[in-house]
Motif scaffolding. Sequence first.
Motif, PDB file in Angstrom:
ATOM      1  N   UNK A 257      49.572 -11.972  52.466  1.00 35.16           N
ATOM      2  CA  UNK A 257      49.920 -13.056  51.553  1.00 35.16           C
ATOM      3  C   UNK A 257      50.509 -14.204  52.364  1.00 35.16           C
ATOM      4  N   UNK A 258      49.937 -15.433  52.204  1.00 35.64           N
ATOM      5  CA  UNK A 258      50.386 -16.622  52.917  1.00 35.64           C
ATOM      6  C   UNK A 258      50.892 -17.666  51.933  1.00 35.64           C
ATOM      7  N   UNK A 271      50.927 -39.234  50.242  1.00 36.48           N
ATOM      8  CA  UNK A 271      50.288 -38.163  49.478  1.00 36.48           C
ATOM      9  C   UNK A 271      50.703 -36.788  50.033  1.00 36.48           C
ATOM     10  N   UNK A 272      50.779 -35.818  49.119  1.00 31.48           N
ATOM     11  CA  UNK A 272      51.159 -34.446  49.491  1.00 31.48           C
ATOM     12  C   UNK A 272      49.888 -33.631  49.716  1.00 31.48           C
ATOM     13  N   UNK A 273      49.818 -32.969  50.879  1.00 31.60           N
ATOM     14  CA  UNK A 273      48.634 -32.185  51.216  1.00 31.60           C
ATOM     15  C   UNK A 273      48.870 -30.676  51.099  1.00 31.60           C
ATOM     16  N   UNK A 274      50.100 -30.287  51.009  1.00 28.81           N
ATOM     17  CA  UNK A 274      50.426 -28.869  50.798  1.00 28.81           C
ATOM     18  C   UNK A 274      51.835 -28.802  50.247  1.00 28.81           C
ATOM     19  N   UNK A 275      52.169 -27.655  49.603  1.00 28.69           N
ATOM     20  CA  UNK A 275      53.492 -27.484  49.014  1.00 28.69           C
ATOM     21  C   UNK A 275      53.695 -26.009  48.689  1.00 28.69           C
ATOM     22  N   UNK A 276      54.851 -25.709  48.117  1.00 31.46           N
ATOM     23  CA  UNK A 276      55.136 -24.334  47.735  1.00 31.46           C
ATOM     24  C   UNK A 276      54.137 -23.864  46.672  1.00 31.46           C
ATOM     25  N   UNK A 277      53.514 -22.733  46.901  1.00 35.40           N
ATOM     26  CA  UNK A 277      52.451 -22.160  46.059  1.00 35.40           C
ATOM     27  C   UNK A 277      51.191 -23.028  46.026  1.00 35.40           C
ATOM     28  N   UNK A 313      45.173 -19.689  45.411  1.00 36.72           N
ATOM     29  CA  UNK A 313      45.712 -20.333  44.211  1.00 36.72           C
ATOM     30  C   UNK A 313      46.430 -21.617  44.628  1.00 36.72           C
ATOM     31  N   UNK A 314      46.169 -22.709  43.916  1.00 34.23           N
ATOM     32  CA  UNK A 314      46.796 -24.003  44.179  1.00 34.23           C
ATOM     33  C   UNK A 314      47.503 -24.440  42.911  1.00 34.23           C
ATOM     34  N   UNK A 315      48.825 -24.588  43.007  1.00 34.75           N
ATOM     35  CA  UNK A 315      49.622 -24.914  41.812  1.00 34.75           C
ATOM     36  C   UNK A 315      49.613 -26.409  41.505  1.00 34.75           C
ATOM     37  N   UNK A 318      47.995 -32.513  42.619  1.00 33.48           N
ATOM     38  CA  UNK A 318      47.855 -33.485  43.698  1.00 33.48           C
ATOM     39  C   UNK A 318      47.328 -32.829  44.960  1.00 33.48           C
ATOM     40  N   UNK A 319      47.839 -31.647  45.270  1.00 34.80           N
ATOM     41  CA  UNK A 319      47.350 -30.914  46.439  1.00 34.80           C
ATOM     42  C   UNK A 319      45.917 -30.485  46.223  1.00 34.80           C
ATOM     43  N   UNK A 320      45.618 -30.091  45.006  1.00 34.75           N
ATOM     44  CA  UNK A 320      44.257 -29.662  44.684  1.00 34.75           C
ATOM     45  C   UNK A 320      43.268 -30.791  44.931  1.00 34.75           C
TER      46      UNK A 320
END
Length: 416
Positions: A257-258, A271-277, A313-315, A318-320
């Motif tokens: 699990x990553x 812009x946000x390219x990654x975040x928690x979950x 899974x992408x919460x 914006x990251x999606x």
Amino acid sequence: MKKLSIVLFCGLVMSSFSALAQTSSSAFSAIGAQYQDSLSSIMQRYSQPKAYGADVDPFLYQMMSGDTYYSNALHEAFTIDADSTEQTAVNQTLMAAYVTNPGRYSQTDAVIDAATASTVATREKKVEQPSIKVAEMAKVEAPKADFGSVDPIAEKPKFWKYNANVYFQFSQSYVSADWYKGGESSNTMLTGMTLEANYNDQDKILWENKAEIKVGFISSKADSLHKFKTNNDLFRLTSKFGYKATKNWYYTALATMDNQFFPGYKTNDTRIYSSFLSPLKFNASIGMDFKKSKEKSYNVSLALLPFSMNYVYVDKTEVLENSYPGFEGKHSDLKLGSRIQMDHELYFAKNIKWTSMFYMFTSYHNVESMWENTLDFAVNKFLSAKIFLNARYDDANTFSHIQLNESLSFGVSYTL
């Protein structure tokens, strides 16, 4: 018996000749002496054990041991029921000698026995008797053990083994504004922790569990929008269960699990390219695992996992939109395929270790792979330098298939 008869005959003749020699004239004395010497030589030769063998009569010594009256010869002469034995023949020869020349014999065996007993008694008196008997000296009291107050303790085998490593690293560079080649100053900080709990029953079951946390920040004057941003952000859990099939092969089930903790930005980009979950990745696979190790030298694991499931899974929307346009509005994606994973530790020297993890997952439509490398230079128990080099390939990413991340840092490191 033939030899014994010769001895007895010789003894009788010798005794008779001795008596005859005393009454004969002086003319025959010289001849008689020579003849007697010849008989004595014969008797001496046949009286030795070598001549008779093992069955030599112990009483033959009486005929050659001097002029002595032996009581056993006199006793047998007056006994009417004596048996005919070799001793009887010896006693008869002695009696004939006693009768023929009684004046020749001057002592009896009783006198000899009395003298011998007196000598032995005298010697025994001279030997000092110990005041303490040997039996008493050797007597040792048995130790008294009281087991009533001792409770037996049965220790369980230690199948679990725990390891932990914590580090805090940093690097810094300064470039003046008028530096002739240009460039910019930057500061980086990296901290991390690795926890391991491994079960090994030394027979069939091997269960490895690892938790990895790595967070790194960078600040540079080139980025006017962010005072600092992340350049490393990882939270990963790995569990691998193996049941031994042969010497180095295990039936294996693997789960990983990553995730990450902080938002990820690019230089001068809001812009946000990654975040928690976002993303949260989960993989479950089964197959075979080859393991081989040598303490303080290497530790290699190669897992061949033909049945694998990869879930992402992408919460955050914006990251999606920024990082996973291929999801087409969906927040998750599930793919089935196969996976290969290799983990190893190699010791180039006592204080230089290379740790690596490579995996490749394919759904037979797309390929995703990652190769993580850490080169650890231990200065002492608390100081170390680390080089991180990570390479990633993902042909489902529409922006770039090949991605690299490298860092060099120096700082504090401690291993439990």
